[in-house]
Write a protein that holds these residues in place. Structure first.
Motif, mmCIF file in Angstrom:
data_model
loop_
_atom_site.group_PDB
_atom_site.id
_atom_site.type_symbol
_atom_site.label_atom_id
_atom_site.label_comp_id
_atom_site.label_asym_id
_atom_site.label_seq_id
_atom_site.Cartn_x
_atom_site.Cartn_y
_atom_site.Cartn_z
ATOM 1 N N ASP A 1 -59.891 13.103 -18.195
ATOM 2 C CA ASP A 1 -60.086 13.206 -16.753
ATOM 3 C C ASP A 1 -59.248 12.163 -16.016
ATOM 4 O O ASP A 1 -58.665 12.455 -14.960
ATOM 5 N N ASN A 2 -59.149 10.967 -16.595
ATOM 6 C CA ASN A 2 -58.337 9.898 -16.005
ATOM 7 C C ASN A 2 -56.869 10.286 -15.985
ATOM 8 O O ASN A 2 -56.156 10.078 -14.985
ATOM 9 N N VAL A 3 -56.390 10.873 -17.089
ATOM 10 C CA VAL A 3 -54.996 11.306 -17.179
ATOM 11 C C VAL A 3 -54.708 12.395 -16.146
ATOM 12 O O VAL A 3 -53.707 12.337 -15.414
ATOM 13 N N ILE A 4 -55.599 13.382 -16.064
ATOM 14 C CA ILE A 4 -55.414 14.493 -15.119
ATOM 15 C C ILE A 4 -55.381 13.977 -13.682
ATOM 16 O O ILE A 4 -54.546 14.398 -12.870
ATOM 17 N N THR A 5 -56.266 13.043 -13.373
ATOM 18 C CA THR A 5 -56.300 12.467 -12.032
ATOM 19 C C THR A 5 -55.031 11.672 -11.749
ATOM 20 O O THR A 5 -54.433 11.778 -10.667
ATOM 21 N N THR A 6 -54.596 10.897 -12.737
ATOM 22 C CA THR A 6 -53.438 10.028 -12.554
ATOM 23 C C THR A 6 -52.160 10.834 -12.317
ATOM 24 O O THR A 6 -51.302 10.431 -11.527
ATOM 25 N N VAL A 7 -52.013 11.969 -12.992
ATOM 26 C CA VAL A 7 -50.797 12.775 -12.801
ATOM 27 C C VAL A 7 -50.906 13.707 -11.594
ATOM 28 O O VAL A 7 -49.992 14.480 -11.317
ATOM 29 N N GLY A 8 -52.036 13.625 -10.868
ATOM 30 C CA GLY A 8 -52.168 14.374 -9.619
ATOM 31 C C GLY A 8 -52.402 15.855 -9.799
ATOM 32 O O GLY A 8 -51.946 16.658 -8.977
ATOM 33 N N LEU A 9 -53.136 16.241 -10.850
ATOM 34 C CA LEU A 9 -53.343 17.657 -11.130
ATOM 35 C C LEU A 9 -54.776 18.120 -10.888
ATOM 36 O O LEU A 9 -55.121 19.253 -11.204
ATOM 37 N N LYS A 10 -55.601 17.249 -10.329
ATOM 38 C CA LYS A 10 -57.029 17.549 -10.227
ATOM 39 C C LYS A 10 -57.287 18.874 -9.515
ATOM 40 O O LYS A 10 -58.157 19.652 -9.924
ATOM 41 N N ASP A 11 -56.514 19.149 -8.454
ATOM 42 C CA ASP A 11 -56.760 20.367 -7.687
ATOM 43 C C ASP A 11 -55.940 21.560 -8.178
ATOM 44 O O ASP A 11 -55.964 22.633 -7.569
ATOM 45 N N ARG A 12 -55.197 21.388 -9.284
ATOM 46 C CA ARG A 12 -54.375 22.484 -9.815
ATOM 47 C C ARG A 12 -54.746 22.812 -11.260
ATOM 48 O O ARG A 12 -54.051 23.587 -11.918
ATOM 49 N N ILE A 13 -55.837 22.250 -11.719
ATOM 50 C CA ILE A 13 -56.161 22.287 -13.148
ATOM 51 C C ILE A 13 -56.482 23.694 -13.650
ATOM 52 O O ILE A 13 -56.331 24.004 -14.834
ATOM 53 N N HIS A 14 -56.907 24.589 -12.747
ATOM 54 C CA HIS A 14 -57.256 25.950 -13.165
ATOM 55 C C HIS A 14 -56.137 26.954 -12.874
ATOM 56 O O HIS A 14 -56.327 28.162 -13.012
ATOM 57 N N HIS A 15 -54.978 26.460 -12.481
ATOM 58 C CA HIS A 15 -53.829 27.319 -12.226
ATOM 59 C C HIS A 15 -53.010 27.518 -13.506
ATOM 60 O O HIS A 15 -52.913 26.620 -14.339
ATOM 61 N N ARG A 16 -52.399 28.688 -13.619
ATOM 62 C CA ARG A 16 -51.493 28.959 -14.743
ATOM 63 C C ARG A 16 -50.083 28.459 -14.393
ATOM 64 O O ARG A 16 -49.778 28.238 -13.216
ATOM 65 N N PRO A 17 -49.234 28.288 -15.406
ATOM 66 C CA PRO A 17 -47.888 27.742 -15.149
ATOM 67 C C PRO A 17 -47.112 28.470 -14.058
ATOM 68 O O PRO A 17 -46.407 27.843 -13.267
ATOM 69 N N SER A 18 -47.245 29.802 -13.972
ATOM 70 C CA SER A 18 -46.507 30.567 -12.962
ATOM 71 C C SER A 18 -46.943 30.229 -11.541
ATOM 72 O O SER A 18 -46.234 30.533 -10.579
ATOM 73 N N GLU A 19 -48.106 29.602 -11.422
ATOM 74 C CA GLU A 19 -48.643 29.231 -10.112
ATOM 75 C C GLU A 19 -48.348 27.766 -9.770
ATOM 76 O O GLU A 19 -48.806 27.264 -8.750
ATOM 77 N N LEU A 20 -47.580 27.096 -10.631
ATOM 78 C CA LEU A 20 -47.254 25.683 -10.448
ATOM 79 C C LEU A 20 -45.761 25.499 -10.224
ATOM 80 O O LEU A 20 -44.944 26.282 -10.717
ATOM 81 N N SER A 21 -45.400 24.473 -9.486
ATOM 82 C CA SER A 21 -43.989 24.134 -9.325
ATOM 83 C C SER A 21 -43.456 23.526 -10.617
ATOM 84 O O SER A 21 -44.217 23.185 -11.537
#
Length: 263
Positions: A146-166
């Motif tokens: 959870d700390n890693v996910i928060t630190t890399v700024g992905l908290k609000d994108r965690i349920h998105h698939r790669p095609s939905e990410l930049s």
């Protein structure tokens, strides 16, 4: 070029490698040679390289195209096999491992970040981050992840698939995946090669923070002097041999050194 960091004791006749003195490197190579082809077609991608990488440091490997820098990284990570010499991770010589043990080492002790991201398109960002641990039937340290996910700024994108990410967000997923299992070392091969300069700088800054704040060890191949300037140390490879190093390098120092190698 060698360092004062000790490699593990060479394997015994039984094939076992035992710990040596204190001051182990996180990984390294001893007289590493890699030859492709035979006769007139022979290419020595690595030619007797001995080098070690300190735990808790960020090291960049640089060199011209065809210098052997990516070959060195792949052999260090157990993705390619040397013709002669040895590579090690921690106190283990990779050549002493069978395929199953080598796969286990790569899954549990080594993290990877590649230029192409290598995400599974049908999985969410969270599932991609967790994938190496899921393959081993493990759930990992939830607080750390959870700390890693928060630190890399992905908290609000965690349920998105790669095609939905930049592209930058996909590379953040790849970096988080490499960090999630707290590996002994992370190998990164041109991790910002597909990113614009701003996004690339954000990824590099996070990787540097992972080293300084989390105690991670990272070895990165790059052709970019600016990217290499984020490292604690830059080593240079030319014609399959080591060609010097810089500590706490600036991009200007690295560029000047690369120009010297080119001449």
């Amino acid at each position: 070029m060698t360092t004062d960091l000790a490699p593990p004791t060479p394997p015994t006749e039984s094939g076992e490698s035992t710990p040596g003195p204190s001051g182990f490197a996180a990984a390294g190579a001893v007289d590493a040679t890699k030859v492709y082809g035979v006769g007139d077609a022979e290419v020595r991608a690595l030619d007797g390289v001995t080098v070690s990488f300190e735990t808790g440091k960020f090291t960049a490997i640089m060199g011209p195209s065809g210098s052997g820098k990516s070959t060195l990284l792949h052999c260090l990570a157990g993705l390619d096999v040397l013709t002669s010499g040895a590579t090690f991770v921690g106190d283990t010589y990779l050549a002493t491992l069978d395929d199953k043990a080598l796969t286990e080492l790569r899954r549990t002790k080594v993290g990877f970040v590649f230029q192409a991201y290598n995400l599974i398109p049908t999985l969410t960002a969270e599932e991609n981050i967790m994938l190496p641990m899921m393959l081993g039937g493990e759930s990992g340290d939830a607080e750390w992840i959870d700390n890693v996910i928060t630190t890399v700024g992905l908290k609000d994108r965690i349920h998105h698939r790669p095609s939905e990410l930049s592209g930058g967000q996909q590379q953040r997923v790849a970096v988080a995946r490499a960090l999630a299992s707290r590996p002994q070392i992370i190998f990164a091969d041109e991790p910002t090669g597909n990113l614009d300069s701003t996004t690339g700088a954000e990824i590099l800054d996070f990787m540097r923070r992972a080293v300084r704040e989390f105690g991670q060890t990272i070895v990165m191949v790059t052709h970019d002097p600016v990217a290499a300037s984020y490292a604690d140390r830059a080593i240079f490879v030319a014609d399959g041999k080591l060609d010097g190093e810089l500590l706490d390098p600036t991009s200007e120092q690295i560029l000047e050194r690369m120009i010297q190698i080119g001449n």
